[in-house]
Design a protein around this motif. Structure first.
Motif, mmCIF file in Angstrom:
data_model
loop_
_atom_site.group_PDB
_atom_site.id
_atom_site.type_symbol
_atom_site.label_atom_id
_atom_site.label_comp_id
_atom_site.label_asym_id
_atom_site.label_seq_id
_atom_site.Cartn_x
_atom_site.Cartn_y
_atom_site.Cartn_z
ATOM 1 N N LEU A 46 12.409 12.460 28.101
ATOM 2 C CA LEU A 46 11.934 13.252 29.138
ATOM 3 C C LEU A 46 12.631 12.647 30.718
ATOM 4 O O LEU A 46 13.015 13.494 31.364
ATOM 5 C CB LEU A 46 10.534 13.392 29.306
ATOM 6 C CG LEU A 46 9.952 13.911 28.025
ATOM 7 C CD1 LEU A 46 8.298 13.935 28.092
ATOM 8 C CD2 LEU A 46 10.586 15.295 27.671
ATOM 9 N N ARG A 47 12.778 11.422 30.820
ATOM 10 C CA ARG A 47 13.328 11.069 31.840
ATOM 11 C C ARG A 47 14.774 11.216 31.958
ATOM 12 O O ARG A 47 15.238 11.580 33.216
ATOM 13 C CB ARG A 47 13.358 9.318 31.907
ATOM 14 C CG ARG A 47 13.648 8.781 33.269
ATOM 15 C CD ARG A 47 13.517 7.212 33.196
ATOM 16 N NE ARG A 47 12.231 6.732 32.960
ATOM 17 C CZ ARG A 47 11.927 6.021 31.511
ATOM 18 N NH1 ARG A 47 12.760 5.776 30.770
ATOM 19 N NH2 ARG A 47 10.912 5.666 31.120
ATOM 20 N N ALA A 48 15.490 11.119 31.016
ATOM 21 C CA ALA A 48 16.747 11.703 30.992
ATOM 22 C C ALA A 48 17.004 13.220 31.353
ATOM 23 O O ALA A 48 17.921 13.586 32.251
ATOM 24 C CB ALA A 48 17.542 11.606 29.608
ATOM 25 N N VAL A 94 18.371 17.596 35.146
ATOM 26 C CA VAL A 94 17.890 18.710 35.866
ATOM 27 C C VAL A 94 18.133 18.459 37.413
ATOM 28 O O VAL A 94 18.597 19.171 38.160
ATOM 29 C CB VAL A 94 16.365 19.031 35.733
ATOM 30 C CG1 VAL A 94 15.964 19.981 36.616
ATOM 31 C CG2 VAL A 94 16.211 19.598 34.217
ATOM 32 N N ASP A 95 17.966 17.057 37.743
ATOM 33 C CA ASP A 95 18.247 16.674 39.179
ATOM 34 C C ASP A 95 19.609 17.001 39.545
ATOM 35 O O ASP A 95 20.107 17.329 40.580
ATOM 36 C CB ASP A 95 17.881 15.252 39.503
ATOM 37 C CG ASP A 95 16.393 14.936 39.700
ATOM 38 O OD1 ASP A 95 15.480 15.967 39.821
ATOM 39 O OD2 ASP A 95 15.949 13.780 39.391
ATOM 40 N N GLU A 155 24.565 27.784 32.403
ATOM 41 C CA GLU A 155 25.155 26.880 31.257
ATOM 42 C C GLU A 155 24.714 25.464 31.408
ATOM 43 O O GLU A 155 24.393 24.819 30.396
ATOM 44 C CB GLU A 155 26.590 27.015 31.070
ATOM 45 C CG GLU A 155 27.100 28.205 30.332
ATOM 46 C CD GLU A 155 26.453 28.424 29.157
ATOM 47 O OE1 GLU A 155 26.443 27.276 28.160
ATOM 48 O OE2 GLU A 155 25.689 29.521 28.820
ATOM 49 N N GLN A 156 24.806 24.969 32.631
ATOM 50 C CA GLN A 156 24.428 23.683 32.934
ATOM 51 C C GLN A 156 22.829 23.372 32.649
ATOM 52 O O GLN A 156 22.438 22.484 32.097
ATOM 53 C CB GLN A 156 24.706 22.948 34.334
ATOM 54 C CG GLN A 156 26.121 22.906 34.626
ATOM 55 C CD GLN A 156 26.129 22.420 36.116
ATOM 56 O OE1 GLN A 156 25.204 22.017 36.875
ATOM 57 N NE2 GLN A 156 27.480 22.620 36.613
ATOM 58 N N GLN A 203 8.147 23.579 33.459
ATOM 59 C CA GLN A 203 7.805 23.134 34.728
ATOM 60 C C GLN A 203 8.813 22.294 35.560
ATOM 61 O O GLN A 203 8.754 22.460 36.576
ATOM 62 C CB GLN A 203 6.439 22.242 34.549
ATOM 63 C CG GLN A 203 5.287 23.143 34.205
ATOM 64 C CD GLN A 203 3.944 22.261 33.995
ATOM 65 O OE1 GLN A 203 4.088 21.291 33.346
ATOM 66 N NE2 GLN A 203 2.763 22.812 34.065
ATOM 67 N N THR A 204 9.354 21.433 34.784
ATOM 68 C CA THR A 204 10.372 20.514 35.475
ATOM 69 C C THR A 204 11.555 21.500 35.984
ATOM 70 O O THR A 204 12.086 21.179 36.913
ATOM 71 C CB THR A 204 10.994 19.636 34.442
ATOM 72 O OG1 THR A 204 9.762 18.817 33.846
ATOM 73 C CG2 THR A 204 12.089 18.711 35.039
#
Length: 133
Positions: A48-50, A55-56, A64-65, A103-104
């Protein structure tokens, strides 16, 4: 900010351990450490950190990204689940993971319903192409 499901699970494990230590819970009623072993929590937290870093790094809200980031986290979670005999994530945990992904993305400015619609799916289906858990 979305709280990682693994952080919530870890807090529940710690709370249960504290209850056992305090004598307010019978050890025979304690099961969360078995349900959420440290290996599952650590690996899930890392995946989840990755995902958060992916997403950042999204640029220009590129579909696509965004879907590549979703695919990477789902495939990583598939592997973690498999490493835990296919029982790492039960129904409630699966729902929490999917909600966290949604949510992220939303917190990073991704319009998830629109993203899904452009692919001809609903927001609840954004992980389905890759998800085994």
């Amino acid at each position: 900010m979305a709280i990682r499901p693994s952080a919530r699970w870890r807090a529940r494990v710690d709370e249960e351990a504290a209850e056992v230590a305090a004598g307010t819970r019978d050890p025979s009623d304690a099961f969360l450490a078995e349900l959420f072993p440290g290996s599952l929590l650590g690996a899930t937290d890392g995946a989840l950190r990755a995902f958060e870093l992916d997403v950042d790094a999204l640029r220009d809200q590129d579909d696509e990204q965004a879907f590549k980031a979703i695919e990477r986290v789902v495939v990583a979670l598939n592997e973690i689940n498999e490493d835990h005999d296919g029982a790492g994530y039960e129904t409630e945990e699966r729902e929490q993971l999917c909600l966290y992904i949604d949510q992220t993305l939303t917190e990073h400015g991704i319009d998830v319903p629109a993203l899904a619609a452009r692919r001809g799916i609903t927001r609840t289906e954004i992980t389905d192409d890759w998800r085994d858990w």
